[in-house]
Design a protein around this motif. Structure first.
Motif, PDB file in Angstrom:
ATOM      1  N   UNK A   1     -29.926-106.650 -66.901  1.00 56.07           N
ATOM      2  CA  UNK A   1     -29.819-107.910 -66.183  1.00 56.07           C
ATOM      3  C   UNK A   1     -30.494-107.811 -64.830  1.00 56.07           C
ATOM      4  N   UNK A   2     -30.272-106.675 -64.248  1.00 50.61           N
ATOM      5  CA  UNK A   2     -30.911-106.474 -62.957  1.00 50.61           C
ATOM      6  C   UNK A   2     -32.406-106.600 -63.081  1.00 50.61           C
ATOM      7  N   UNK A   3     -32.889-105.883 -64.051  1.00 52.25           N
ATOM      8  CA  UNK A   3     -34.337-105.881 -64.233  1.00 52.25           C
ATOM      9  C   UNK A   3     -34.823-107.294 -64.495  1.00 52.25           C
ATOM     10  N   UNK A   4     -34.076-107.974 -65.314  1.00 48.79           N
ATOM     11  CA  UNK A   4     -34.462-109.338 -65.640  1.00 48.79           C
ATOM     12  C   UNK A   4     -34.507-110.205 -64.404  1.00 48.79           C
ATOM     13  N   UNK A   5     -33.424-110.097 -63.664  1.00 47.66           N
ATOM     14  CA  UNK A   5     -33.338-110.942 -62.479  1.00 47.66           C
ATOM     15  C   UNK A   5     -34.510-110.678 -61.558  1.00 47.66           C
ATOM     16  N   UNK A   6     -34.775-109.422 -61.396  1.00 49.45           N
ATOM     17  CA  UNK A   6     -35.841-109.115 -60.457  1.00 49.45           C
ATOM     18  C   UNK A   6     -37.183-109.505 -61.032  1.00 49.45           C
ATOM     19  N   UNK A   7     -37.270-109.360 -62.336  1.00 43.01           N
ATOM     20  CA  UNK A   7     -38.526-109.749 -62.966  1.00 43.01           C
ATOM     21  C   UNK A   7     -38.788-111.230 -62.722  1.00 43.01           C
ATOM     22  N   UNK A   8     -37.726-111.970 -62.938  1.00 43.35           N
ATOM     23  CA  UNK A   8     -37.855-113.399 -62.752  1.00 43.35           C
ATOM     24  C   UNK A   8     -38.315-113.721 -61.341  1.00 43.35           C
ATOM     25  N   UNK A   9     -37.672-113.071 -60.419  1.00 44.11           N
ATOM     26  CA  UNK A   9     -38.025-113.396 -59.050  1.00 44.11           C
ATOM     27  C   UNK A   9     -39.452-112.988 -58.773  1.00 44.11           C
ATOM     28  N   UNK A  10     -39.825-111.884 -59.387  1.00 48.96           N
ATOM     29  CA  UNK A  10     -41.192-111.434 -59.168  1.00 48.96           C
ATOM     30  C   UNK A  10     -42.173-112.440 -59.743  1.00 48.96           C
ATOM     31  N   UNK A  11     -41.843-112.898 -60.913  1.00 46.39           N
ATOM     32  CA  UNK A  11     -42.713-113.871 -61.555  1.00 46.39           C
ATOM     33  C   UNK A  11     -42.806-115.119 -60.702  1.00 46.39           C
ATOM     34  N   UNK A  12     -41.674-115.500 -60.239  1.00 46.26           N
ATOM     35  CA  UNK A  12     -41.618-116.703 -59.451  1.00 46.26           C
ATOM     36  C   UNK A  12     -42.523-116.578 -58.242  1.00 46.26           C
ATOM     37  N   UNK A  13     -42.520-115.391 -57.718  1.00 48.17           N
ATOM     38  CA  UNK A  13     -43.263-115.217 -56.502  1.00 48.17           C
ATOM     39  C   UNK A  13     -44.758-115.176 -56.771  1.00 48.17           C
ATOM     40  N   UNK A  14     -45.114-114.486 -57.818  1.00 47.19           N
ATOM     41  CA  UNK A  14     -46.533-114.256 -58.024  1.00 47.19           C
ATOM     42  C   UNK A  14     -47.223-115.494 -58.607  1.00 47.19           C
ATOM     43  N   UNK A  15     -46.549-116.195 -59.486  1.00 46.02           N
ATOM     44  CA  UNK A  15     -47.203-117.323 -60.125  1.00 46.02           C
ATOM     45  C   UNK A  15     -46.771-118.627 -59.487  1.00 46.02           C
ATOM     46  N   UNK A  16     -47.747-119.416 -59.090  1.00 46.56           N
ATOM     47  CA  UNK A  16     -47.387-120.682 -58.464  1.00 46.56           C
ATOM     48  C   UNK A  16     -46.734-121.641 -59.456  1.00 46.56           C
ATOM     49  N   UNK A  17     -47.229-121.644 -60.693  1.00 45.61           N
ATOM     50  CA  UNK A  17     -46.593-122.535 -61.652  1.00 45.61           C
ATOM     51  C   UNK A  17     -45.436-121.749 -62.263  1.00 45.61           C
ATOM     52  N   UNK A  18     -44.303-122.391 -62.228  1.00 45.72           N
ATOM     53  CA  UNK A  18     -43.145-121.660 -62.706  1.00 45.72           C
ATOM     54  C   UNK A  18     -42.987-121.918 -64.191  1.00 45.72           C
ATOM     55  N   UNK A  19     -42.679-120.872 -64.900  1.00 43.71           N
ATOM     56  CA  UNK A  19     -42.469-121.038 -66.330  1.00 43.71           C
ATOM     57  C   UNK A  19     -41.377-120.087 -66.755  1.00 43.71           C
TER      58      UNK A  19
END
Lengths: 171, 1121
Positions: free
Chosen positions: B667-685
């Motif tokens: 879950x941790x990894x997921x959460x952080x992954x999500x946040x990372x994705x959110x940060x790097x990609x302008x379009x959220x998916x």
């Protein structure tokens, strides 16, 4: 400690459950059959069946079960049991979940839920039972004097695919 | 070995990156020259991510191969390795191999394919390409060092894993100098037992690393050593004085075998350290740190001119430059299972031993300097996950510690409370170690020491000690405080759960675990990987400071000092100018002053230094082996980030932390992954399980059905109204309420319809993906096909943004491949041929997608030689597919369509003479399965255009409902050309086939009732409806009894044994709950055609027998039903 005890009890319960098998009993003609209750999704009385042209003859058609289209197999024809009696109106449809493939089977009547010990189930005899090829039989079991046949529905579905393939080639 | 729970995520992620890489690789191959820097960077990043993820999940081969490729790419990026076609080929091949491995993983969770051949090739390439550049060569420095000593013989350079080896070496470098110092200390120390314990712990971790590397001899060596130590300890406790000379012997043996372990630690120094007791501690530590990373030339130079402190600092800076900072670390240890507090007590011993071994602070030097702590968070995007996990931990710990701090004065058992704090700090320390934040780790060790002293009662002001450290930490890591602040308020009143939480995150700190996790940590890139993440670690220990009885003012000043020191260090890291050095010295002096006397004032200019932009770093880079593109990789200066508001990632994490539940690793990894994705990609998916969407789609389908039902009810209501009017003779006013109700009901129905329409559209859009997904696969295909041929083809794609159903995308992928392959193989001519034909030497293949009402059209156009109908004709005749008369009647277009006939293609493939035909029948079948159509237009010498027209979605279609006898059938509207009404006498027979004349041509008609043996005795035979359907290749008429109208229907799947050979593609549920079967027109036409062919065959035998046979033929079918 109490936890350990509980676990032990659960274990015992499970063991008991493993031994005790619940079957849904149904009849076709005079023969009694049984199917593991866990496979039975539901039992319905005659639903409007839409026939599917050009399909194998044991397929009665399809029914609409709450938005899902489910094939219905006439078990009597499928198993090549005796000639069909005239009235099909009182037929029951056993909806079984066979490895994720939900299929309806028309039977004459559904009797009751039986509890039998798993150990009382015997392998199918070599002789043909009730005119039934024994590859469809999982086992037999004596219930108060009469014999209950446990059907192997996986086989029944699987074999019908083979048959279907055969019939295509035949065409 | 492979963490299967993470595997699906890895596969998806890897597939994405591989796809990206493919594009980049092709670009790379195209563009010759230097301007593909960006492409290389992209490639490198993708490779890096794959490597990290593979290591994370434990996929060795992928990790190994990608690691090598990463190195290779870096060499290319630096220009050391030229980008020859051979290299690109190798890269592409390697990428394919990784692809293959990933596929294997997806199928059976194991890696089957070997990678050794590629590894060897890469190695050859690298070694051949860069014969003498030890600075950049990926091999770790120990590689080149000569080995002697009996223990070293196990080291086989070819065999070992570079990464593991570097971890191993790291361990060695950390532990051996420490052991050395301890040995020296042993001779003078009073508490010899304690020293021995520390040594034993250190050896234990070394042993694990030796085991891990499979160095049996070395492991045995350690075991012996440990045994000796325990013997010595026994003797000591028995009051005897053992001979401790063995310590030196064992160390010497190891140093002989692994000389690099003592890099920067000459014998002379050791002697010095020994004589300088009891200061040897700090000296030894200096060596530890200076030997922390690979040796650097600068270091010696600096060492000569600088004082002790400077030397240590410099050495660490130079280390830093080589270090890669945070690395993908297995999470196994960083977040841990929660256990009860009771367990913790048991583990305290463990924890203590670890901490003592890593922080040799006893006996404490009399004078200590304040702690230094540096902001070390890396902004390297690849390690976002780790960073965010680390930050989360930091937040939790700080919150916990602050909370403890408040609770301390009132606590009854201060000792236990402090012990808990210490454990938290120990945990933090391990995290810092993972992340390679050396300064923080050292800081933590110091902190622990202070806490231990406080717990033992040697330091009275425990609260002060706690507070000082916490504040210092917060000062440097402002992200942590945001949450801590909130946590303090909400959680202080109820400390219990917090304790549990913090404890849970701490307790993995047990020696064994630490070692294991360190070992499993893939640190290979430390030496080899080229991206230098700006990990900002800074030497802490030489400015060691014993916690003094603090006063309120000191607290304040301390934190300020920390800020200043850190900024000074920051500064000194960037440009290696005299000014910065001076500045740093200045600060350090200040700090030293401060320890003796209270500081009088701050230096305001230091604050400005905090924001020294990262961009200056690359200027200093070359001499420190830093590749230039650093700035590009992390565009935002870290220092600025620090000064600014907390990172977005922190906010994300905060939300996570606020939930009291414990998180599992995943879950941790997921959460952080999500946040990372959110940060790097302008379009959220978000990535959603396709099944969920299918389920939603299904439900929407149900809604559509109920809407139809609703409409039907309204109709029935009207009927009822009429009935009442007629039968019950109700007056209009009596009927009024009923009428009103009917009206309202229909209104409600309309509303429901509107909503369900929108919902349906919305859900359908979820399934829509841009066709780009498909198009971007083809450049590679074209490249592969033209590779090593004398064809030059440019692939142009247009309308990539056109969206269509995911399922449709998947199903047209293969047909498109066929078509493109045909175009490249047979359509477009070779360069010489093209020149001869006065065409530009480069052929053009265009892929274009666009919408056309409810359909998507994909066009594949080439400017090749086109399809010659004459040749097709000849071929068809030769193959006996059609006779001459038939062919004569065909239009040119029809003749071209022959290529899509089954039976035509195989011959074409075998001879490979001209034109198309490879698998075109398959193409047609696939497209037709999607209710789509394919058109071909071609001009000889000018090119060919294939036009595939497919419906947007396969789940809900527009359909024409028809009735035959009592059965209702559904015909997809896409297949329907027109409907006609004919009379019986209009039907005539040609060769036994019913045909009608329409627009001057004949069209075969089939009786649907006859095909399906439906009883339609009650139907009038004279007038009938004909639905003209098109299969793309031909038009036929289907005779039905009634047209029921057009409807939108939801396709429900039919069991496969009902579908095959029956001419039904699926079924749909009607408004009244009944079922209507959906006709699969091409299949149906095929069935009907076969039936006819049968008939024709009979006819050829004899007219009489045919008649007889024909009746017979119908008989059995009737029996079936």
């Amino acid at each position: 400690m109490p936890e350990g005890f509980a676990a032990e009890k659960r274990f015992a319960d499970r063991e008991e459950k493993e031994q005790l098998m619940q079957l849904v009993g149904f009849t076709i003609g005079k023969e009694q059959f049984g199917v593991d209750i866990l496979m039975v999704q539901e039992i319905i009385r005659s639903a409007p069946i839409t026939s599917v042209p050009n399909s194998p003859d044991f397929i009665e058609g399809v029914i609409n079960l709450r938005g899902n289209i489910i094939p219905v197999i006439e078990l009597r024809k499928r198993l090549n049991l005796y000639r069909k009696e005239s009235d099909t109106k009182d037929a029951w449809i056993l909806i079984l979940d066979i490895g994720g493939r939900v299929t309806g089977f028309i039977v004459d009547s559904v009797t009751k839920v039986l509890k039998i010990m798993e150990s009382t189930i015997e392998p199918p005899p070599d002789v043909i039972m009730a005119g039934l090829a024994n590859r469809y039989i999982k086992g037999v079991c004596d219930i108060g004097g009469s014999l209950l046949i446990l059907l192997d529905f996986n086989r029944i579905l699987m074999a019908d695919e083979l048959q279907q393939l055969g019939s295509i080639k035949g065409e | 070995m492979i963490d299967t729970s993470m595997l699906p995520d890895f596969i998806v992620e890897a597939a994405e990156h591989l796809e990206e890489m493919e594009n980049s690789l092709l670009k790379l191959e195209e563009g010759h020259g230097k301007e593909n820097k960006e492409v290389l960077d992209e490639l490198f990043r993708s490779m890096h991510t794959i490597k990290g993820a593979a290591q994370f999940v434990g996929i060795d081969r992928v990790a190994g191969l990608s690691h090598k490729l990463e190195n290779l790419l870096d060499l290319i990026r630096k220009g050391t390795q030229s980008l020859s076609p051979a290299v690109t080929d190798l890269l592409i091949e390697s990428k394919d191999r990784i692809n293959l491995l990933v596929e294997e993983l997806e199928r059976n969770q194991v890696e089957d394919s070997e990678v050794d051949d590629l590894l060897a090739r890469i190695k050859n390439l690298v070694e051949g390409g860069v014969p003498e550049s030890p600075v950049i060569a990926p091999a770790p420095p120990p590689y080149e060092e000569p080995r002697k000593g009996s223990l070293a013989e196990e080291n086989m350079a070819e065999e070992y894993d570079e990464e593991l080896y570097s971890i191993f070496l790291q361990q060695l470098k950390e532990n051996i100098p420490f052991l050395y110092a301890q040995t020296v200390e042993l001779s003078i120390s009073v508490d010899k037992q304690d020293v021995l314990y520390r040594c034993s712990d250190s050896i234990k971790s070394l042993k694990s690393s030796a085991n891990y590397m499979g160095y049996e001899k070395l492991a045995k060596h350690y075991t012996d050593w440990q045994r000796e130590i325990s013997n010595a300890v026994d003797q000591l406790s028995a009051g005897k004085m053992p001979n401790l000379g063995f310590m030196q012997d064992y160390i010497d043996e190891i140093i002989r075998s692994f000389p690099q372990a003592m890099d920067g630690y000459s014998q002379e120094d050791a002697g010095q350290a020994a004589t300088k007791k009891p200061k040897s501690d700090s000296a030894a530590l200096d060596y530890i740190f200076s030997s922390d990373g690979p040796q650097h030339e600068d270091e010696e130079k600096d060492a000569a001119q600088a004082n002790d402190l400077d030397l240590a600092l410099d050495s660490i800076f130079s280390d830093e430059d080589e270090e890669d900072g945070p690395i993908a670390v297995t999470l196994s240890g960083s977040v841990d299972d929660d256990e009860d507090e009771e367990n913790d007590k048991d583990e305290k011993e463990n924890v203590r031993s670890v901490t003592t071994s890593s922080a040799p602070t006893t006996p404490a030097p009399p004078e200590r300097k304040p702690l230094s702590l540096e902001y070390e968070l890396s902004e390297d995007e690849h390690d976002q996950e780790l960073v965010s996990i680390f930050l989360k931990k930091l937040q939790t710990d700080i919150r916990f510690l602050r909370e403890q701090e408040t609770a301390l004065p009132a606590a009854s058992d201060k000792k236990e409370l402090l012990e808990r704090c210490r454990e938290a700090v120990a945990g933090l320390s391990s995290s810092a170690n993972y992340m390679e934040y050396h300064s923080l780790a050292a800081f933590c060790r110091e902190w622990q020491q202070a806490l231990r002293e406080a717990a033992n009662g040697s330091n009275v002001d425990a609260t002060g000690a706690l507070h000082r450290f916490t504040e210092a930490l917060i000062q440097v890591y402002p992200q942590a405080v945001v949450d801590a602040e909130a946590g303090k308020q909400t959680l202080a009143p109820q400390p219990k759960p917090v304790v549990a939480e913090a404890v849970s995150s701490v307790e993995f700190d047990n020696a064994e675990d630490t070692v294991i996790s360190l070992l499993s940590k893939p640190t290979g890139e430390k030496v080899a990987a080229p991206v230098p993440p700006p990990s900002r670690s800074v030497p802490p220990d030489e400015v060691r400071h014993r916690p003094e009885p603090p006063s309120a003012e000191i607290k304040e000043d301390d934190s300020e000092l920390f800020a200043r020191l850190s900024s000074a260090l920051d500064m000194s890291m960037s440009p290696r100018s005299d000014a910065s050095e001076y500045q740093m010295d200045n600060v350090i002096e200040k700090i030293m002053d401060k320890t003796e006397s209270e500081p009088e004032e701050e230096q305001p200019e230091e604050l400005a230094v905090v924001s020294v932009p990262e961009a200056t770093e690359p200027t200093a880079a070359p001499e420190k082996e830093q590749p230039a593109p650093l700035a590009a990789i992390m565009p935002e200066p870290v220092a600025l980030k620090k000064a600014d508001a907390p990172l977005p990632i922190v906010e994300e994490e905060k939300a996570v932390i606020e939930e009291p539940a414990e998180f599992s690793d995943e879950e941790d990894a997921d959460a952080s992954k999500k946040s990372a994705v959110k940060k790097s990609a302008p379009r959220s998916s978000i990535r959603v399980d396709a099944d969920k969407i299918d389920y939603l789609m299904n439900q929407v389908g149900e809604l559509v059905v109920s809407r139809a039902y609703f409409a039907q009810l309204v109709n029935e209501m009207r009927g009822l109204q009429l009935l009442l009017q007629e039968r019950a003779k109700l007056t209009k006013s009596e009927l009024k309420p009923l009428q009103e109700f009917a009206f309202r009901l229909s209104e409600a129905g309309v509303h429901l319809g509107r909503v369900s329409n929108e919902l349906q559209e919305g859900v359908m859009k979820i399934r829509m993906l841009p066709i780009d997904q498909l198009f971007k696969r083809y450049p590679r295909l074209v490249r592969d096909l033209t590779h090593r041929t004398d064809k030059d083809i440019r692939l142009i794609t247009k309308g990539e943004e056109t969206e269509l159903d995911k399922m449709v995308i998947e199903s047209i992928s293969d047909p498109l491949i066929h078509i493109i392959r045909n175009a490249v193989d047979h359509g477009i001519e070779t360069i010489t041929d093209r020149k001869r034909a006065n065409k530009p030497s480069q052929g053009t293949l265009m892929l274009e997608a666009y919408h056309e009402s409810d359909h998507i059209v994909v066009e594949i156009t080439d400017d090749g030689r086109g399809i010659d109908p004459k040749r097709i004709r000849a071929k068809a005749l030769e193959k006996g597919l059609f006779d001459k008369e038939e062919l004569d009647r065909m239009s040119e277009e029809d003749i071209i369509r022959i290529i899509m006939e089954p039976g035509f293609s195989t011959a074409e493939k075998a001879t490979e003479t001209s034109g198309r035909g490879v698998g075109m029948d398959v193409v047609r079948k696939n497209v037709e399965r999607l209710n789509g159509m394919i058109e071909i237009s071609s001009k000889v010498g000018q090119g060919t255009r294939m036009r595939i027209k497919i419906p947007l979605t396969m789940a809900i279609i527009q359909a024409l409902m028809v009735r035959v006898g009592k059965e209702k059938f559904t015909i997809p509207l896409t297949s329907v050309e027109e409907t006609l009404r004919i009379f019986r006498h209009e039907i005539s027979q040609i060769e036994g086939v019913d045909v009608i004349y329409i627009r001057d041509t004949t069209m075969p008609i089939f009786q649907l009732g006859r095909i399906y043996s439906i009883d339609r005795s009650q139907e009038e035979e004279d007038k009938m409806f004909v639905v003209v359907v098109s299969t793309g290749t031909q038009e036929v008429g289907l005779v039905v009894d009634e047209l029921l109208g057009q409807e939108e229907v939801v396709i429900k799947p039919l069991a496969d044994y009902l579908r095959s050979g029956s001419g039904f593609g699926g079924a749909t549920i009607l408004g009244d709950g009944g079922i209507s079967l959906i006709l699969d027109i091409p299949e149906l036409v095929k069935i009907a055609g076969e039936e006819q062919a049968d008939k024709q065959a009979q006819r050829n035998m004899s007219f009489k027998r045919r008649r007889k046979r024909g009746t017979e033929e119908e008989q059995p079918q009737a029996v079936i039903h």
